[in-house]
Design a protein around this motif. Structure first.
Motif, short mmCIF file in Angstrom:
data_model
loop_
_atom_site.label_atom_id
_atom_site.label_comp_id
_atom_site.label_asym_id
_atom_site.label_seq_id
_atom_site.Cartn_x
_atom_site.Cartn_y
_atom_site.Cartn_z
N HIS A 132 0.81 -1.21 0.00
CA HIS A 132 0.00 0.00 0.00
C HIS A 132 0.84 1.26 0.00
N GLY A 133 2.13 1.14 -0.35
CA GLY A 133 2.91 2.33 -0.62
C GLY A 133 3.98 2.70 0.37
N ALA A 134 4.12 1.98 1.47
CA ALA A 134 5.18 2.31 2.43
C ALA A 134 6.55 2.08 1.78
N ASP A 135 7.48 2.99 2.00
CA ASP A 135 8.84 2.80 1.51
C ASP A 135 9.72 2.11 2.55
N GLY A 150 10.64 -4.03 6.08
CA GLY A 150 10.37 -3.98 4.65
C GLY A 150 10.87 -2.68 4.03
N PHE A 151 11.41 -2.79 2.81
CA PHE A 151 11.91 -1.63 2.07
C PHE A 151 11.40 -1.65 0.65
N GLY A 152 10.99 -0.48 0.16
CA GLY A 152 10.64 -0.33 -1.24
C GLY A 152 11.86 0.04 -2.07
N ARG A 153 11.69 0.08 -3.38
CA ARG A 153 12.82 0.33 -4.29
C ARG A 153 13.44 1.71 -4.11
N LEU A 154 12.71 2.64 -3.51
CA LEU A 154 13.28 3.97 -3.26
C LEU A 154 14.61 3.88 -2.53
N HIS A 155 14.76 2.85 -1.70
CA HIS A 155 15.94 2.74 -0.85
C HIS A 155 16.97 1.72 -1.35
N LEU A 171 19.00 3.16 8.10
CA LEU A 171 18.07 3.94 7.27
C LEU A 171 16.83 4.35 8.05
N LEU A 172 16.49 3.58 9.09
CA LEU A 172 15.31 3.90 9.87
C LEU A 172 15.49 5.18 10.67
N LYS A 173 16.74 5.61 10.83
CA LYS A 173 17.02 6.81 11.61
C LYS A 173 16.89 8.09 10.78
N THR A 174 16.90 7.95 9.47
CA THR A 174 16.96 9.13 8.62
C THR A 174 15.81 9.26 7.63
N VAL A 177 9.29 6.28 8.35
CA VAL A 177 9.02 4.87 8.60
C VAL A 177 7.54 4.68 8.91
N VAL A 178 6.93 3.70 8.27
CA VAL A 178 5.57 3.30 8.63
C VAL A 178 5.67 2.22 9.69
#
Length: 208
Positions: A132-135, A150-155, A171-174, A177-178
């Motif tokens: 549903h769109g979370a990165d 979970g990570f989307g392609r943005l990352h 990456l969760l620090k910067t 995050v959903v």
């Protein structure tokens, strides 16, 4: 994101990191914690893999190049196994290796092979957040974040540039995050010592 824009869940792949040596479990290195039996008889890594495989159509297991026994077990469980010669350089090396094996996915759920107690309902919830769109999607239980993430392609580029053992958590620090609320203590429970094989009884494999 509307239902019409929903990503197909088949586009989300699992990356199971199984390249560590688990020195704390057995400093001598003779006992591989990922191949140790849980109370129900299944190996730690296999239980973690089966939970992922019950939700995701593709799970890439990244295994040390010198651990063919574990590679065979995970292959027989249904994983696409890839041996990583660079796994001793840290979790980031194993992660990058796994991503190259599932390059065409639109999102990835990254799990640790020493965490067999994660509920399949948790993996489903993280997958659905990505669909549903979370990165970045992370499960939360009792106010505590856990695994898998979970990570989307943005990352993707940032994931490939990670170094050492910190892994993707940096990456969760910067980045936004959903947080996905779950009722699952398994997101914060790994097998680190022999006592962890028995603590709390059987893992909640395939529980919903």
């Amino acid at each position: 994101m509307s239902t019409a824009e929903r990503r197909p869940s088949a586009a989300t792949a699992g990356i199971l990191l199984a390249g560590g040596r688990g020195r704390r479990f057995d400093p001598s290195g003779r006992r591989d914690k990922l191949r140790q039996a849980l109370p129900q008889g299944e190996a730690v890594a296999v239980a973690a893999a089966r939970n992922m495989l019950s939700v995701l159509p593709t799970v890439v297991a990244v295994v040390r190049h010198d651990n063919p026994e574990l590679a065979l077990q995970l292959q027989q469980a249904g994983c696409a196994v890839s041996l990583c010669a660079a796994s001793d350089r840290g979790m980031a090396a194993s992660l990058a290796h796994g991503l190259t094996q599932a390059w065409d996915a639109t999102a990835w759920i990254i799990a640790l092979a020493d965490m067999p107690y994660v509920r399949t309902s948790t993996i489903e919830a993280v997958r659905d957040a990505l669909d549903h769109g979370a990165d970045i999607a992370v499960p939360v239980w009792n106010g505590r974040r856990g695994n898998p993430v979970g990570f989307g392609r943005l990352h993707l580029d940032a994931l490939m540039r990670l170094q050492g053992d910190e892994g993707a958590r940096s990456l969760l620090k910067t980045w936004p995050v959903v947080e996905v609320p779950v009722h699952d203590a398994g997101i914060a429970r790994d097998v680190d010592t022999p006592d962890d094989l028995l603590a709390g009884g059987e893992p909640q494999a395939l529980a919903r």
